[in-house]
Design a protein around this motif. Structure first.
Motif, PDB file in Angstrom:
ATOM      1  N   LEU A 208      20.672  19.972  37.041  1.00 49.28           N
ATOM      2  CA  LEU A 208      20.828  19.742  35.603  1.00 49.28           C
ATOM      3  C   LEU A 208      19.526  20.031  34.864  1.00 49.28           C
ATOM      4  O   LEU A 208      19.529  20.678  33.805  1.00 49.28           O
ATOM      5  CB  LEU A 208      21.255  18.292  35.351  1.00 49.28           C
ATOM      6  N   SER A 209      18.406  19.573  35.403  1.00 51.77           N
ATOM      7  CA  SER A 209      17.112  19.739  34.745  1.00 51.77           C
ATOM      8  C   SER A 209      16.738  21.213  34.618  1.00 51.77           C
ATOM      9  O   SER A 209      16.293  21.669  33.547  1.00 51.77           O
ATOM     10  CB  SER A 209      16.024  18.982  35.513  1.00 51.77           C
TER      11      SER A 209
ATOM     12  N   SER B  86      10.639   9.408  38.783  1.00 52.57           N
ATOM     13  CA  SER B  86      11.069  10.757  38.431  1.00 52.57           C
ATOM     14  C   SER B  86      11.337  11.592  39.677  1.00 52.57           C
ATOM     15  O   SER B  86      12.339  12.316  39.757  1.00 52.57           O
ATOM     16  CB  SER B  86       9.998  11.434  37.562  1.00 52.57           C
ATOM     17  N   LEU B  87      10.461  11.466  40.680  1.00 55.04           N
ATOM     18  CA  LEU B  87      10.652  12.194  41.935  1.00 55.04           C
ATOM     19  C   LEU B  87      11.926  11.764  42.652  1.00 55.04           C
ATOM     20  O   LEU B  87      12.657  12.601  43.200  1.00 55.04           O
ATOM     21  CB  LEU B  87       9.443  11.981  42.847  1.00 55.04           C
TER      22      LEU B  87
ATOM     23  N   PRO C 182       8.834  27.661  32.186  1.00 50.93           N
ATOM     24  CA  PRO C 182       8.270  27.872  33.540  1.00 50.93           C
ATOM     25  C   PRO C 182       7.372  26.720  33.988  1.00 50.93           C
ATOM     26  O   PRO C 182       7.343  26.378  35.174  1.00 50.93           O
ATOM     27  CB  PRO C 182       7.462  29.166  33.390  1.00 50.93           C
ATOM     28  N   MET C 183       6.648  26.121  33.027  1.00 53.13           N
ATOM     29  CA  MET C 183       5.775  24.999  33.350  1.00 53.13           C
ATOM     30  C   MET C 183       6.596  23.834  33.904  1.00 53.13           C
ATOM     31  O   MET C 183       6.275  23.256  34.951  1.00 53.13           O
ATOM     32  CB  MET C 183       5.010  24.565  32.098  1.00 53.13           C
ATOM     33  N   TYR C 184       7.681  23.509  33.214  1.00 52.74           N
ATOM     34  CA  TYR C 184       8.524  22.385  33.623  1.00 52.74           C
ATOM     35  C   TYR C 184       9.244  22.681  34.939  1.00 52.74           C
ATOM     36  O   TYR C 184       9.245  21.857  35.865  1.00 52.74           O
ATOM     37  CB  TYR C 184       9.544  22.080  32.524  1.00 52.74           C
ATOM     38  N   VAL C 185       9.848  23.878  35.044  1.00 53.58           N
ATOM     39  CA  VAL C 185      10.628  24.215  36.233  1.00 53.58           C
ATOM     40  C   VAL C 185       9.739  24.239  37.473  1.00 53.58           C
ATOM     41  O   VAL C 185      10.120  23.739  38.538  1.00 53.58           O
ATOM     42  CB  VAL C 185      11.353  25.566  36.051  1.00 53.58           C
ATOM     43  N   SER C 186       8.537  24.802  37.366  1.00 56.23           N
ATOM     44  CA  SER C 186       7.646  24.855  38.528  1.00 56.23           C
ATOM     45  C   SER C 186       7.188  23.470  38.955  1.00 56.23           C
ATOM     46  O   SER C 186       6.967  23.217  40.144  1.00 56.23           O
ATOM     47  CB  SER C 186       6.426  25.727  38.207  1.00 56.23           C
ATOM     48  N   GLU C 187       7.069  22.553  37.992  1.00 55.59           N
ATOM     49  CA  GLU C 187       6.578  21.211  38.303  1.00 55.59           C
ATOM     50  C   GLU C 187       7.660  20.278  38.847  1.00 55.59           C
ATOM     51  O   GLU C 187       7.347  19.332  39.557  1.00 55.59           O
ATOM     52  CB  GLU C 187       5.920  20.601  37.067  1.00 55.59           C
ATOM     53  N   VAL C 188       8.917  20.518  38.521  1.00 58.64           N
ATOM     54  CA  VAL C 188       9.988  19.660  39.042  1.00 58.64           C
ATOM     55  C   VAL C 188      10.590  20.224  40.328  1.00 58.64           C
ATOM     56  O   VAL C 188      11.314  19.521  41.034  1.00 58.64           O
ATOM     57  CB  VAL C 188      11.119  19.449  38.002  1.00 58.64           C
ATOM     58  N   SER C 189      10.289  21.487  40.653  1.00 53.08           N
ATOM     59  CA  SER C 189      10.901  22.118  41.831  1.00 53.08           C
ATOM     60  C   SER C 189      10.135  21.789  43.098  1.00 53.08           C
ATOM     61  O   SER C 189       8.907  21.816  43.107  1.00 53.08           O
ATOM     62  CB  SER C 189      10.929  23.641  41.648  1.00 53.08           C
ATOM     63  N   PRO C 190      10.839  21.504  44.198  1.00 52.40           N
ATOM     64  CA  PRO C 190      10.171  21.363  45.499  1.00 52.40           C
ATOM     65  C   PRO C 190       9.622  22.714  45.930  1.00 52.40           C
ATOM     66  O   PRO C 190      10.137  23.766  45.525  1.00 52.40           O
ATOM     67  CB  PRO C 190      11.291  20.893  46.430  1.00 52.40           C
TER      68      PRO C 190
END
Length: 529
Positions: A19-20, A267-268, A181-189
């Protein structure tokens, strides 16, 4: 991706993470829609401009889909022998009419890139000030406002409202192209970072394809419905706004920037499910200590400090290679080439190119973690180079051998396929991978500005270069692609499966470009040991 990493990736792929990421990349969908939507109804909008301004359009320009250049082009409609059709001598004061309409149309197209350039420098500031999620929420207001201006343009001076709407939408896309890209890279494993990062490009090409389809005359690309066509991406903005309320903040931002350990753990857990968050927390702590040991990195420091210089050069070059690869040239000529090849409805063939574009972007999602960023980037550049040479030969000898038009058609599809394999998606997320938390916002801002500036340059200059060089324009792009390939071979590191700290360590230790792969392999072996 090995079996162990594959199992870890599947374990980390939770509903909240899906979703994120989906919600975030809606910003890139709007970006893609804005790139493609302005080209399909060009004749209709120019005619409306003429009525509003009291002048008559010459009718010597034809719309041509422009996918990747970010600013679009106004392609001359080539006759059978490849020469522009003559102007309509019956038009009243054709020179003045053409000049005025060209000026307003050029502004309508290119002001989007100007907006992106202006706002891209504020990405780091707003991302750190508000947080990733809140920043995306706030900037959506710009998208909604810009789309309203375009959607209501028939009720006022349409040329002014469209130009203003495109500028405001460009401001939104400039911010979004850095924040997403900043958000996606930081929430992705780590195991999924490349695959999820590729979704940026998938969202762009999906937006372009949908705008092409909706821009068909019998749908929304007609005199009655074109304002709705221009403003329709506001629906995606509203959807993103409400979905962002359900998305967790970046755990890296919470831990490293705000020092909120418990909130970062929560959050994690939302993003990873039942997985133990302590391994990632330990990685963040190491990154935080590294960032705390140095002063806050400004844009000036990125260029003046030898610590970041190599990574900055790589970040800028991958953006330049994406925009100056010649993808805009392909779509500049595509409709005309299809027409000369005997295709009855060339606009549908151009949409077919858009479909291929989308399909191979989906394929690249699965390839990027298996083959690696560097390998795909190099393969894509080399494939585009060969296709550009084939395109040049096909267009140059077309007047002697009619069947060469089919060679050009095949080259178009191959060029697009190779673009989506590497040079299309990878620049959007590799910049976020090249830098740790400290310099990342400034680096993304600089890379974003570079991308938008190249967008603008290509959009404003390509038509003149194409008129000057004719079919040989692809030889210029072939030469540029060779330069980009050589640079990537010697300078661009592999970031697949590496933590931000490991990648930064490579640039710190790197003495010779040829050692890049060896050092990364040594880091990987030491980590596994």
């Amino acid at each position: 991706m090995d079996k162990r990493n594959k199992m870890q990736a599947e374990k980390h792929l939770t509903g909240t993470l899906i979703l994120s990421v989906f919600t975030a990349v809606l910003g890139f969908f709007q970006y893609g829609y804005s790139l493609g939507v302005i080209n399909a109804p060009q004749k209709v909008i120019e005619a409306h401009y003429g009525r509003v301004l009291g002048i008559t359009p010459l009718g010597r320009y034809a719309p041509n889909a422009s996918e990747e250049d970010g600013a679009g082009t106004t392609a001359p409609w080539f006759g059978t022998e490849g020469t522009p059709a003559p102007p309509d001598d019956s038009a009243e004061d054709p020179a003045a009419s053409s000049h005025i309409l060209t000026m307003y149309w050029s502004l309508s197209v290119s002001v989007f890139a100007i907006g992106g350039m202006v706002s891209s420098f504020t990405v780091g500031w707003i991302g750190d000030r508000l947080g990733r999620v809140k920043a995306m929420l706030v900037v959506n207001v710009l998208s909604i406002a810009g789309n309203l201006l375009m959607g209501l343009s028939k009720f006022g001076p349409s040329h002014i409202l469209i130009i203003a709407g495109r500028a405001v939408t460009g401001l939104y896309c400039g911010l979004s192209s850095g924040l997403v890209p900043m958000y996606v890279s930081e929430v992705s494993p780590t195991a999924l970072r490349g695959a999820l990062g590729t979704l940026h490009q998938l969202a762009i090409v999906t937006g372009i394809l949908i705008s092409q389809v909706l821009g068909l005359d019998f749908l929304l690309g007609n005199d009655e419905m074109w304002p709705l066509l221009l403003g329709l991406s506001g629906v995606a903005a509203l959807l993103q706004f409400f979905l962002l309320l359900l998305c967790p903040e970046s755990p890296r931002y919470l831990y490293i920037k705000l020092g909120k350990v418990e909130e970062a753990k929560k959050s994690l857990k939302r993003l990873r499910g039942d997985c133990d968050p302590m391994k990632e927390i330990a990685e963040m702590e190491k990154e935080k200590q590294e960032a705390a040991s140095e002063k806050k990195v400004s844009i000036k420091q990125l260029f003046t400090s030898s610590k970041y210089r190599q990574a900055v050069i790589v970040a800028l070059m991958v953006q330049i290679s994406q925009q100056f690869s010649g993808i805009n040239a392909i779509f500049y000529y595509s409709t005309n080439i299809f027409e000369r090849a005997g295709v009855g409805q060339p606009v549908y063939a151009t949409i077919g190119v858009g479909v291929v574009n989308t399909i191979f972007t989906v394929i690249s999602v699965f390839l990027v973690e298996k083959a690696g960023r560097r390998s795909l980037f190099l393969a894509g550049l080399m494939g585009m180079l060969v296709s550009a040479v084939a395109m040049t030969v096909g267009l140059v000898v077309l007047s002697q051998f009619a069947w060469m038009s089919y060679v050009s058609m095949v080259a178009i599809f191959l060029f697009v396929i190779f673009f989506e394999v590497g040079p299309g998606p990878i620049p959007w997320f590799i910049v976020a991978e090249l830098f740790s938390q400290g310099p990342r916002p400034a680096a993304i801002a600089v890379a974003g500005f570079c991308n938008w500036a190249c967008n603008f340059i290509v959009g404003m200059c390509f038509q003149y270069i194409a008129d000057l060089c004719g079919p040989y324009v692809f030889a210029i792009f072939a030469a540029l692609l060779l330069v980009f390939f050589l640079f990537a071979y010697f300078r661009v590191p592999e970031t697949k499966g590496k933590s931000f700290e490991e990648i930064a360590a490579v640039f710190r230790r790197k003495k010779l470009p040829a050692k890049t792969m060896t050092e990364l392999e040594e880091l990987q072996r030491s980590e596994q040991a």
